[in-house]
Design a protein around this motif. Structure first.
Motif, short mmCIF file in Angstrom:
data_model
loop_
_atom_site.label_atom_id
_atom_site.label_comp_id
_atom_site.label_asym_id
_atom_site.label_seq_id
_atom_site.Cartn_x
_atom_site.Cartn_y
_atom_site.Cartn_z
N GLU A 260 5.36 -0.17 4.39
CA GLU A 260 4.14 0.54 4.77
C GLU A 260 4.30 1.27 6.10
O GLU A 260 3.37 1.93 6.56
CB GLU A 260 2.96 -0.43 4.82
CG GLU A 260 2.55 -0.91 3.43
CD GLU A 260 1.43 -1.93 3.46
OE1 GLU A 260 1.03 -2.38 4.57
OE2 GLU A 260 0.95 -2.28 2.37
N ASP B 232 0.83 -1.20 0.00
CA ASP B 232 0.00 0.00 0.00
C ASP B 232 0.87 1.26 0.00
O ASP B 232 0.77 2.11 0.89
CB ASP B 232 -0.95 -0.02 1.20
CG ASP B 232 -2.05 1.02 1.09
OD1 ASP B 232 -2.24 1.57 -0.02
OD2 ASP B 232 -2.72 1.29 2.10
N LYS B 233 1.72 1.35 -1.01
CA LYS B 233 2.59 2.52 -1.22
C LYS B 233 2.84 2.64 -2.72
O LYS B 233 2.86 1.64 -3.44
CB LYS B 233 3.95 2.35 -0.53
CG LYS B 233 3.91 2.45 0.98
CD LYS B 233 3.73 3.89 1.42
CE LYS B 233 3.73 3.99 2.93
NZ LYS B 233 3.58 5.34 3.40
N LYS C 242 -0.78 1.77 -5.45
CA LYS C 242 -0.19 0.66 -4.71
C LYS C 242 0.83 -0.04 -5.62
O LYS C 242 0.90 0.25 -6.81
CB LYS C 242 -1.26 -0.35 -4.27
CG LYS C 242 -2.27 0.25 -3.32
CD LYS C 242 -3.31 -0.77 -2.90
CE LYS C 242 -4.31 -0.10 -1.97
NZ LYS C 242 -5.25 -1.07 -1.42
N LYS D 62 6.66 -5.77 2.98
CA LYS D 62 5.42 -5.00 2.88
C LYS D 62 5.19 -4.22 4.18
O LYS D 62 4.93 -3.01 4.14
CB LYS D 62 4.24 -5.93 2.60
CG LYS D 62 2.87 -5.29 2.70
CD LYS D 62 1.78 -6.35 2.54
CE LYS D 62 0.40 -5.85 2.91
NZ LYS D 62 -0.12 -4.82 2.05
#
Length: 150
Positions: free
Chosen positions: A142, A10-11, A99, A138
């Motif tokens: 994040e 989620d970046k 994302k 991850k």
């Protein structure tokens, strides 16, 4: 032995690549990581070689990383060699709605005693280790405070 693992981070891809492409960050997402030492070639470029050391308690491991292809932010490929094992790793990064989809294709080649060990173990422990590293990356990327992002 071949398999593929994947994770959605989620970046944005540029932030993911910045975190991924810095060996100083390996300690945050690779359990057992001890050190990374560049030994030849231009750092981060195809042909560059580094020694990566791990300590998994009773088992210590030293890998020689050879970068085989680099086209970041899209792809990064490398070979990781230790006694009896060569891991050919192909990493793909795709931006999707802010994302990043990280897909890792792994191919392992074994020789000597390791061929026998893998016959009995199968691919499950290898795939599980790869997925664990990716899931931990991850969390690091994040900003999970557990990883003390820098």
């Amino acid at each position: 032995m071949k398999y593929t693992c994947e994770v959605i981070i989620d970046k944005p891809r540029d932030e993911v690549i910045k975190a991924f492409d810095n060996p100083d960050n390996m300690k945050y997402w690779q359990k057992g990581f001890v050190s990374f030492e560049h030994v030849s070639g231009e750092p981060g470029k195809p042909g560059a070689e580094s020694i990566i050391k791990y300590d998994f308690g009773k088992r210590k491991m030293e890998l020689i990383e050879t970068i085989t292809f680099r086209n970041l932010p899209d792809e990064f490929h490398g070979n990781y060699q230790t006694k009896g094992v060569v891991n050919i790793q192909k990493n793909y990064f795709k931006e999707e709605n802010g994302k990043t989809r990280w897909t890792s294709e792994a191919e392992f080649k074994f020789s000597g005693f390791m061929k026998i060990m893998v016959f009995f173990m199968g691919k499950k422990p290898f795939k599980k280790q790869t997925q664990s590293f990716m899931d931990d990356f991850k969390a690091f990327a994040e900003g999970n405070p557990k990883y003390g992002t820098e």
